[in-house]
Design a protein around this motif. Structure first.
Motif, mmCIF file in Angstrom:
data_model
loop_
_atom_site.group_PDB
_atom_site.id
_atom_site.type_symbol
_atom_site.label_atom_id
_atom_site.label_comp_id
_atom_site.label_asym_id
_atom_site.label_seq_id
_atom_site.Cartn_x
_atom_site.Cartn_y
_atom_site.Cartn_z
ATOM 1 N N HIS A 254 0.834 -1.201 0.000
ATOM 2 C CA HIS A 254 0.000 0.000 0.000
ATOM 3 C C HIS A 254 0.870 1.253 0.000
ATOM 4 C CE1 HIS A 254 -2.581 3.122 2.015
ATOM 5 N NE2 HIS A 254 -3.334 2.777 0.963
ATOM 6 N N LEU A 255 1.945 1.201 0.797
ATOM 7 C CA LEU A 255 2.851 2.344 0.866
ATOM 8 C C LEU A 255 3.471 2.631 -0.497
ATOM 9 C CD1 LEU A 255 4.477 4.426 2.546
ATOM 10 C CD2 LEU A 255 6.112 2.616 3.051
ATOM 11 N N HIS A 256 3.922 1.543 -1.165
ATOM 12 C CA HIS A 256 4.472 1.692 -2.516
ATOM 13 C C HIS A 256 3.482 2.361 -3.458
ATOM 14 C CE1 HIS A 256 8.427 0.014 -2.770
ATOM 15 N NE2 HIS A 256 8.089 -1.067 -2.078
ATOM 16 N N ARG A 257 2.264 1.863 -3.426
ATOM 17 C CA ARG A 257 1.234 2.364 -4.331
ATOM 18 C C ARG A 257 0.989 3.859 -4.108
ATOM 19 N NH1 ARG A 257 -2.450 -1.634 -3.446
ATOM 20 N NH2 ARG A 257 -3.809 -0.229 -2.288
ATOM 21 N N VAL A 258 0.915 4.239 -2.820
ATOM 22 C CA VAL A 258 0.677 5.651 -2.504
ATOM 23 C C VAL A 258 1.808 6.512 -3.042
ATOM 24 C CG1 VAL A 258 0.587 7.306 -0.580
ATOM 25 C CG2 VAL A 258 -0.788 5.211 -0.497
ATOM 26 N N LEU A 259 3.066 6.065 -2.790
ATOM 27 C CA LEU A 259 4.213 6.869 -3.227
ATOM 28 C C LEU A 259 4.293 6.931 -4.761
ATOM 29 C CD1 LEU A 259 6.909 5.811 -0.606
ATOM 30 C CD2 LEU A 259 5.553 7.913 -0.691
ATOM 31 N N ASP A 260 3.959 5.807 -5.426
ATOM 32 C CA ASP A 260 3.934 5.798 -6.887
ATOM 33 C C ASP A 260 2.912 6.787 -7.421
ATOM 34 O OD1 ASP A 260 5.937 3.987 -7.144
ATOM 35 O OD2 ASP A 260 4.628 2.237 -7.442
#
Lengths: 309, 261
Positions: free
Chosen positions: A267-273
């Motif tokens: 989820h963190l990756h997705r948000v930062l992307d």
């Protein structure tokens, strides 16, 4: 259940202090009554320990009714009240032996028990000094030691660490954990969320004489929502941009946006992307698990909605 | 878990009371104010009445032979104030909650204070009599007279101590306990303790003749000086027994009322 209270009501004159409190404490667990000042914590403890009769409702401790079988209840519990209950003009040793005698231990057994407890609470050097010369931490330790003379099944601690310095507080917490590991049931009241969080298996939050919430610390925390990512930006325009992107409401801090999360790395990756693709520079990311503070504030503040979502 | 004999039996009741008596005696031995009250006050009062007022009061006998019982009862009154204060101290401290949460008859707390009060009175009475003899008191009493006098004084001290314990229970603070016990300090002055009552105006005369202290003092005085008692002895006994029963019941009732919220 070693302590079972149902429908406790108590009023002093026209002031209603308890309005229907139910409590169930399992044997060998730590149970915390959490609440702001005046919530009814001490009144509840006084009823559970036979010192006060409820107007309505009933309590059984270790199977005995606190009103009709008060003496039997007193034989299996001990109470450490909010203020230290020791005789200042007696020595630590005399205080402990006196309680042992009153618990009908017999003189040699009372002396042995006093010696054990003095060692356990690091009071051997001070045992023959009058208690009035003790420091606050030593008095609190002796106070707890006096509650353990009878090796009670259920120990009631009313705000055991209020007014203690941080190191005495840690000592007290260790002593409580020791007791639990030996199978004793502990019922404590506290205003400190950290204390309940660290020690308690179950928490009942009372407010205005009623149970506002109950459960394990995790259950209570999940009542105010799950994990959250806090994103910090350099400019308010960025915050607005990100808020639109994730459809998240703005919080109290103009430079921070909180978005619900499941706590996973993905989820963190997705948000930062998403933020990178949208060209919104984020300065800092922190993950936030709700604390008992959030629970406390959201449940004890009557006219305010939960502070953050 | 150690098993504990929780409910009572007479043996536990006695042992609880003895433990609480030991506690109260230790506490009063270590409380400087109480100790001074028990030791210095009798000496001061003896000197004051014998050397300062005594010369001006005509009792028809040596004043020192007249005044000794009065001083004993006066000291008992002051002692009662100490008792009321120490009971109030317990009742307003958190110690009472600890004691009440133990499987004991919690009125043992009061028994402890009353017993300590009797011990303190024994001390001050001994000092009064010792000082009196040093100042020229020459009692003329048989062993039986001494024992009768001691028995009556013990009854009076017990009665006053239970009354004081009751006052200590209802007092909201140590200070108010001391105020409530004022009457017990005052009564000896309105009796035949220091002056013959016939010298008082008639309404005071009536008060002094019909309060417990006058017959107790008259009886003790007659016993010690070897004069005839008449029926004063029975009146004194009736007062003391009645007061003791009444104040014991009152104190126990007040204690239960105060501690059962």
């Amino acid at each position: 259940m070693i302590v079972e209270a149902t429908g406790l009501h108590k009023a002093f004159g026209s002031t209603k202090v308890l309005e229907g409190v139910d409590l169930h404490v399992a044997e060998g667990t730590v149970f915390a009554l959490l609440g702001p000042n005046g919530a009814g914590k001490t009144t509840t403890i006084r009823i559970l320990t036979t010192l006060l009769r409820p107007d309505l409702g009933s309590v059984r401790v270790a199977g005995h009714d606190v009103v009709r079988e008060a003496t039997k209840v007193r034989g299996v519990i001990s109470l450490t009240g909010q203020s230290v209950a020791v005789d200042d003009q007696q020595t630590g040793w005399e205080n402990l032996v006196m309680i042992g005698r009153l618990m009908h231990l017999g003189r040699p057994a009372a002396r042995r028990r006093a010696t054990d407890l003095l060692e356990r609470f690091d009071l051997v050097d001070a045992m023959n000094r009058r208690v009035k010369t003790y420091s606050g931490g030593m008095r609190r330790r002796l106070d707890l030691a006096m509650s353990l003379v009878s090796q009670p099944k259920v120990i009631f601690l009313d705000e055991p660490t209020t007014g203690l310095d941080p190191s005495s507080r840690t000592t007290m917490w260790d002593a409580i954990k020791d007791l639990v590991s030996s199978g004793t049931t502990i019922v404590l009241t506290t205003q400190y969320l950290e204390e309940a969080d660290r020690l308690a298996d179950r928490i009942v939050l009372i407010n205005g004489g009623k149970v506002a919430a109950s459960g394990t610390t995790d259950e209570l925390k999940s009542q105010v929502g799950g994990d959250r990512l806090d994103l910090r930006f350099a400019a308010e325009t960025d915050v607005a941009h990100a808020a639109a992107l994730f459809d998240a409401p703005r919080g109290t801090d103009p430079l921070v946006l909180g978005i619900p999360s499941d706590g996973s790395a993905e989820h963190l990756h997705r948000v930062l992307d998403d933020l990178r693709i949208a060209g919104v520079p984020v300065v800092k990311v922190s993950s936030h698990r709700p604390t008992l503070d959030d629970v406390f504030l959201s449940l004890t503040t009557t006219d305010r909605t939960p502070a953050r979502v | 878990m150690t098993t504990i004999a929780v409910h009572g039996g007479a043996r536990n009741a006695v042992s609880d009371s003895l433990t609480m008596i030991g506690r109260s005696i230790r506490l009063s031995r270590r409380n400087v104010d109480t100790l001074i009250m028990s030791i210095v006050l009798p000496l001061l009062m003896m000197s004051l009445f014998v050397y300062v007022f005594g010369g001006a009061i005509d009792t028809g006998t040596q004043y020192i032979n007249y005044v000794v019982p009065g001083i004993i009862l006066l000291c008992t009154g002051y002692g009662a104030a100490s008792t009321a204060m120490s009971v109030a101290d317990d009742m307003t401290s958190s110690m009472i909650d600890r004691l009440r949460s133990l499987p004991i008859r919690s009125s043992a707390v009061l028994t402890g204070h009353v017993a300590a009060s009797v011990v303190r009175n024994l001390l001050s009475t001994t000092i009064v009599i010792g000082a009196a003899i040093a100042m020229g008191f020459r009692p003329n009493a048989t062993v039986t007279d001494w024992m009768l006098a001691a028995g009556l004084l013990l009854l009076y001290v017990l009665a006053l101590s239970w009354l004081a314990a009751g006052l200590g229970v209802i007092a909201k603070s140590v200070e108010s306990a001391s105020t409530l016990s004022f009457l017990m300090l005052f009564l000896p002055y309105l009796s035949s303790a220091f002056v013959p009552t016939h010298t008082m105006p008639s309404f005071l005369h009536a008060v002094s003749e019909n309060q417990p202290i006058t017959p107790v003092i008259e009886t003790v005085r007659s016993l010690l000086t070897g004069t005839s008692i008449g029926n004063t002895g029975w009146i004194a006994l009736a007062w003391c027994a009645g007061l003791l029963t009444g104040s014991f019941i009152l104190a126990a009732w007040l204690f239960r009322r105060r501690t059962n919220g």
